[in-house]
Design an enzyme around this catalytic site. Sequence first.
Site: not given
Length: 782
Positions: A127, A196
């Site tokens: 991320e 995710e």
Amino acid sequence: MWPGIIEKAKEGGLDVIETYVFWNYHEPVKGQYYFEGRFDLVKFVKTVQDAGLFVHLRIGPYACAEWNYGGFPLWLHFIPGIQFRTTNGPFQAEMELFLAKIVDLMKEENLFATQGGPIILAQVENEYGNVEWAYGVGGELYVKWAAQTALNFNISVPWVMCSQEDAPDPIINTCNGFYCDTFVPNSPSKPKMWTEDYTGWFLSFGYPVPYRPVEDLAFAVARFFQKGGTFHNYYMYFGGTNFGRTAGGPLVATSYDYDAPIDEYGFIRQPKWGHLRDLHMAIKQCEEYLVNGDQTHQSLGINLEADIYHRTANNCAAFLANYGSSLDANVTFNGKVYFLPAWSVSILPDCKTVSFNTAKVAGKKSVGDSTISPSASVSELSLSNSPWSWYLEKVGIWSNDSLTANNLLEQINTTKDTSDFLWYTTSIEADEKKDAFLLIESLGHAALVFLNKKVLAFGYGYHDDASFNISEKISLEQGNNTLDIISMIIGVQNYGPWFDIMGAGLYTVILADLKNVKKDYSSNEWTYQVGTEGESLGLDRTDLANSSLWTQGSSIPINQSLIWYKSTFVAPDGKGPLSLNLASMGKGQAWVNGQSIGRYWSTYLSPKTGCTDKCDYRGSYDAQKCQKKCGQPAQILYHVPRTWVHSGENLLVLHEELGGDPSKISVMTRTEQVVCSHVSEYDSIPVDLWKPNSDSSSQTPEVQLTCDQGWKIASVHFASFGNPKGDCGMFAQGSCHADVSSAVEQACIGKQKCSVPVSAAKFGNPCPGVVKSLAVEALCSA
Ligand code: GAL
């Protein structure tokens, strides 16, 4: 516990296990690697392979994951000139070394798919796209560098970068979030992947417990596949426990249960696990079409749409969605009418028959009723009659290896995270006995203040902002007064731009007299001591259990700060996991047979408002939408894996920082498990317009009971066919009732799982003309 958990994941319809790799535990000291015990990565990957599943290895090495320092080793921070996660020579050199270490380890063991191993995918960074803006051009170049470095390893399976819009080819940028159906990768040659999908959310001390209704989770997954998604991963499917000081920060709790389909203890969580299993089955029924078919789209009305994957005109699979959050609808598709509850997707693997609807959870009936989870019956052993010993720690500087400085030191740079604690000590001279105000400002995370060795105040921050102030009226003695402050860290920061240099500890100490004339003590002479006395003595160690350091006696001190307690217990019988109920304690850490079971903080209550036990799954979910346990501690139960105890006496040690009552601690284990199912005649699969008494070709609905692996149905408490009332654990007969216990017993006793058809043909018809349902409550035992 790995094989059992992986097996449950497989049974739940998963085929890939995704894991992070935590650098700080694999290289605790620069150049010294550790892959033993629960950090044996090769063994983990092979265990997944043995189960016949694939692996996605998220090497990072930045992980985030509510893990201490996001997975970075603290020593990294002390390399001269280092800047993390940007174009910086010292950092890049270390990152490359660690990536190479892990890649080589996997290659040597032939674990990549092209070598016959289970690893089909690997991740570099994590991320970074969320924080890249903060690193300017250095950040952009770092992304390119990280990508190229990964590619140079020639691992022969694809690399991904999650939440990274500018992931350079051929690295696949993937989506993380509660929904990813609208996600588009940055090149048409890249598959649409979801790394995710949050099954719930993580828990912090002082916060309510988040949960995510399975109807919404299933909806998100089905929408993703409806819209061309390929790889999808739950975060977490099993989250487990952050033992020791592995939890990240600030203030992340020890339990990483995450409301996941497999709970913290390794038990399947129903109805979540079962509903998702059925969803996975339905999606796999469409696999041929999803992989080989052409996609067409059809609007079916406002907030209503179909996506069809066909091989030929009549040979197709379809997803019908109602993405409105309040109105149910009947839609016409291919000349047939289908009922679509709001916020739901129906999956039609043959374009005709509904094999699954995301909102229709077997065994559940009404909207918003999301927690019919099996309740557990536990055996509880109180430690009130156990032999307790204690050790009262010294307040303030306890050794001569302390250090001094004429300013307030930042905590993490001083302790190097070898301990949660740093003592700040100074003296205050008063020309006479007088009152004053003490003001302390801290970057976080908590601090306990002593004046002349007596507890004065306690201050603490919270997960979203760990900084805090303490302001307290004090009474000074004439002459020398000692101020001892123990500053506490609860997990080193794991997220955010430049999170690695987020500081902690005190930064201002001011004294004001009653006329508000201030004196700044921040640049006084301060003496520092890293860690507590008990830690340095090693009181958590099993070999000190019989040491004379411990005081034994019948009246243990309670509500005492900075005290160590010790006792022994015999583990309750059984094979299941154990937990310690620490509701009576304050804040601290606990060890069983020398293994730290994590930090606890029972006195930190969450806000009284913001919770709902009946969370409407319809509409967009976020981490604050569905929460429980408002006004209560985030966590009172602490997982003790069964393998950490043995027969006979087990050693329990606690370091209590604030004050508690250890005699009220208990050890629990689950001996029985209540499982329920309540299914109506209407709950037929397929879910098209079923009419009572019609000669519909739909299958008969079934009540399904599933015990955990190794557990079997031992008895049936309740089985009524008619219009039974109430919820699991409290079912009651309605006005129409046929006792069908013996039929259910026959089908279920002694089995791990069983199903019973809900049909008048089987049970006889206690009330013709009335829509009936079958409610069953049974008991599983190990
Ligand atoms: C994501 C991160 C994960 C985890 C998650 C929250 O941003 O990639 O590692 O921290 O948030 O649980």
